[in-house]
Write a protein that holds these residues in place. Structure first.
Motif, mmCIF file in Angstrom:
data_model
loop_
_atom_site.group_PDB
_atom_site.id
_atom_site.type_symbol
_atom_site.label_atom_id
_atom_site.label_comp_id
_atom_site.label_asym_id
_atom_site.label_seq_id
_atom_site.Cartn_x
_atom_site.Cartn_y
_atom_site.Cartn_z
ATOM 1 N N CYS A 1 7.645 -2.409 19.512
ATOM 2 C CA CYS A 1 7.203 -2.817 18.184
ATOM 3 C C CYS A 1 5.805 -2.293 17.873
ATOM 4 O O CYS A 1 4.896 -2.440 18.676
ATOM 5 N N GLY A 2 5.653 -1.673 16.720
ATOM 6 C CA GLY A 2 4.339 -1.268 16.232
ATOM 7 C C GLY A 2 4.039 -1.911 14.891
ATOM 8 O O GLY A 2 2.890 -2.072 14.504
ATOM 9 N N VAL A 3 5.105 -2.270 14.172
ATOM 10 C CA VAL A 3 5.001 -2.908 12.857
ATOM 11 C C VAL A 3 6.022 -4.036 12.804
ATOM 12 O O VAL A 3 7.130 -3.900 13.314
ATOM 13 N N ALA A 4 5.631 -5.134 12.161
ATOM 14 C CA ALA A 4 6.555 -6.250 11.988
ATOM 15 C C ALA A 4 6.283 -6.944 10.665
ATOM 16 O O ALA A 4 5.162 -6.915 10.156
ATOM 17 N N SER A 5 7.305 -7.537 10.130
ATOM 18 C CA SER A 5 7.201 -8.311 8.897
ATOM 19 C C SER A 5 7.463 -9.774 9.207
ATOM 20 O O SER A 5 8.456 -10.104 9.863
ATOM 21 N N LEU B 1 2.669 0.753 4.299
ATOM 22 C CA LEU B 1 1.581 0.263 3.442
ATOM 23 C C LEU B 1 1.896 0.489 1.964
ATOM 24 O O LEU B 1 1.570 -0.363 1.129
ATOM 25 N N ASN B 2 2.530 1.616 1.643
ATOM 26 C CA ASN B 2 2.919 1.875 0.248
ATOM 27 C C ASN B 2 3.906 0.821 -0.247
ATOM 28 O O ASN B 2 3.775 0.314 -1.364
ATOM 29 N N ALA B 3 4.889 0.486 0.578
ATOM 30 C CA ALA B 3 5.867 -0.537 0.204
ATOM 31 C C ALA B 3 5.198 -1.903 0.075
ATOM 32 O O ALA B 3 5.488 -2.660 -0.856
ATOM 33 N N ALA B 4 4.282 -2.214 0.997
ATOM 34 C CA ALA B 4 3.574 -3.496 0.933
ATOM 35 C C ALA B 4 2.765 -3.600 -0.353
ATOM 36 O O ALA B 4 2.810 -4.623 -1.037
ATOM 37 N N ASN B 5 2.037 -2.531 -0.689
ATOM 38 C CA ASN B 5 1.244 -2.538 -1.923
ATOM 39 C C ASN B 5 2.128 -2.652 -3.153
ATOM 40 O O ASN B 5 1.826 -3.404 -4.085
ATOM 41 N N ALA B 6 3.223 -1.906 -3.184
ATOM 42 C CA ALA B 6 4.123 -1.920 -4.339
ATOM 43 C C ALA B 6 4.773 -3.285 -4.533
ATOM 44 O O ALA B 6 5.035 -3.695 -5.666
ATOM 45 N N CYS B 7 5.008 -3.988 -3.447
ATOM 46 C CA CYS B 7 5.713 -5.280 -3.515
ATOM 47 C C CYS B 7 4.778 -6.481 -3.462
ATOM 48 O O CYS B 7 5.233 -7.628 -3.461
ATOM 49 N N GLY B 8 3.481 -6.244 -3.377
ATOM 50 C CA GLY B 8 2.517 -7.342 -3.346
ATOM 51 C C GLY B 8 2.499 -8.118 -2.046
ATOM 52 O O GLY B 8 2.212 -9.315 -2.041
ATOM 53 N N VAL B 9 2.801 -7.450 -0.951
ATOM 54 C CA VAL B 9 2.804 -8.094 0.359
ATOM 55 C C VAL B 9 1.529 -7.694 1.094
ATOM 56 O O VAL B 9 1.173 -6.518 1.123
ATOM 57 N N ARG B 10 0.865 -8.658 1.677
ATOM 58 C CA ARG B 10 -0.355 -8.368 2.428
ATOM 59 C C ARG B 10 -0.023 -7.684 3.749
ATOM 60 O O ARG B 10 0.925 -8.074 4.426
ATOM 61 N N ALA B 11 -0.798 -6.648 4.085
ATOM 62 C CA ALA B 11 -0.629 -5.943 5.358
ATOM 63 C C ALA B 11 -1.924 -6.078 6.151
ATOM 64 O O ALA B 11 -3.009 -5.858 5.612
ATOM 65 N N VAL B 12 -1.799 -6.450 7.421
ATOM 66 C CA VAL B 12 -2.963 -6.727 8.250
ATOM 67 C C VAL B 12 -2.848 -5.970 9.568
ATOM 68 O O VAL B 12 -1.789 -5.981 10.201
ATOM 69 N N LYS B 13 -3.950 -5.341 9.971
ATOM 70 C CA LYS B 13 -3.982 -4.653 11.261
ATOM 71 C C LYS B 13 -4.383 -5.656 12.337
ATOM 72 O O LYS B 13 -5.354 -6.384 12.196
ATOM 73 N N ALA C 1 0.117 -2.679 14.703
ATOM 74 C CA ALA C 1 -0.734 -2.493 15.873
ATOM 75 C C ALA C 1 -1.872 -1.535 15.556
ATOM 76 O O ALA C 1 -1.752 -0.657 14.697
ATOM 77 N N SER C 2 -2.974 -1.695 16.261
ATOM 78 C CA SER C 2 -4.161 -0.868 16.021
ATOM 79 C C SER C 2 -3.925 0.596 16.351
ATOM 80 O O SER C 2 -4.562 1.468 15.753
ATOM 81 N N ASP C 3 -2.995 0.883 17.249
ATOM 82 C CA ASP C 3 -2.735 2.264 17.626
ATOM 83 C C ASP C 3 -1.441 2.816 17.019
ATOM 84 O O ASP C 3 -0.907 3.817 17.481
ATOM 85 N N PHE C 4 -0.962 2.189 15.951
ATOM 86 C CA PHE C 4 0.255 2.665 15.284
ATOM 87 C C PHE C 4 -0.058 3.948 14.516
ATOM 88 O O PHE C 4 -1.115 4.072 13.896
ATOM 89 N N SER C 5 0.851 4.887 14.541
ATOM 90 C CA SER C 5 0.672 6.198 13.905
ATOM 91 C C SER C 5 0.373 6.070 12.411
ATOM 92 O O SER C 5 1.077 5.370 11.685
ATOM 93 N N LYS C 6 -0.659 6.771 11.959
ATOM 94 C CA LYS C 6 -1.041 6.725 10.546
ATOM 95 C C LYS C 6 0.058 7.295 9.649
ATOM 96 O O LYS C 6 0.297 6.787 8.560
#
Length: 105
Positions: free
Chosen positions: A80-84, A52-64, A40-45
Motif C-alpha cells: 500500500c502506498g495510497v489509501a482512501s 491528487l487530481n481526483a481528490a481535488n476534483a471531488c473535494g476530498v482531503r488528501a494528506v501525506k 506514503a511519504s515515499d510514494f511516486s509523484k
C-alpha cells in the motif's frame, strides 16, 4: 506496533473502511464514498498525480503521512502506498492524529 496512526489504520482496514491502492482511491473519491485520502511519504509523484487530481476534483482531503510505503503496507497487511478512508468518523480521527503529530515536530 507502537505507532498510533498505523495501528489506527489497521483498525480501519479490519472495519472495511479503508480502500487500498491508487486506482481504488480514485474510484472511491469519484463515487463519493471517500472522506480522506492518505499517501506514503515515499510514494511516486507520477503515480500520485491522478490521485491528487481526483481528490481535488471531488473535494476530498488528501494528506501525506510521515511514513514509508513499507510501514503503511505492514500496518494494513497489504502492499500500500495510497489509501482512501471511507468513513467520516475514522477520517476525522486520523486527521486529528496526523495534525497532532505534525504540531509536535
Amino acid at each position: 506496533m507502537n505507532d498510533r496512526i498505523l495501528s489506527f489504520l489497521g483498525i480501519c482496514r479490519r472495519a472495511k473502511k479503508l480502500v487500498i491502492g491508487a486506482e481504488s482511491a480514485v474510484q472511491s473519491a469519484q463515487n463519493g464514498s471517500s472522506r480522506l485520502i492518505i499517501y506514503a511519504s515515499d510514494f511516486s509523484k507520477n503515480s500520485l498525480k491522478p490521485v491528487l487530481n481526483a481528490a481535488n476534483a471531488c473535494g476530498v482531503r488528501a494528506v501525506k503521512l510521515n511514513r514509508a510505503k513499507d510501514e503503511l503496507s505492514f500496518a494494513v497487511g497489504k502492499l500500500c502506498g495510497v489509501a482512501s478512508v471511507d468513513d467520516s468518523g475514522f477520517a476525522e480521527k486520523l486527521i486529528q492524529m496526523i495534525e497532532a503529530e505534525n504540531n509536535e515536530e
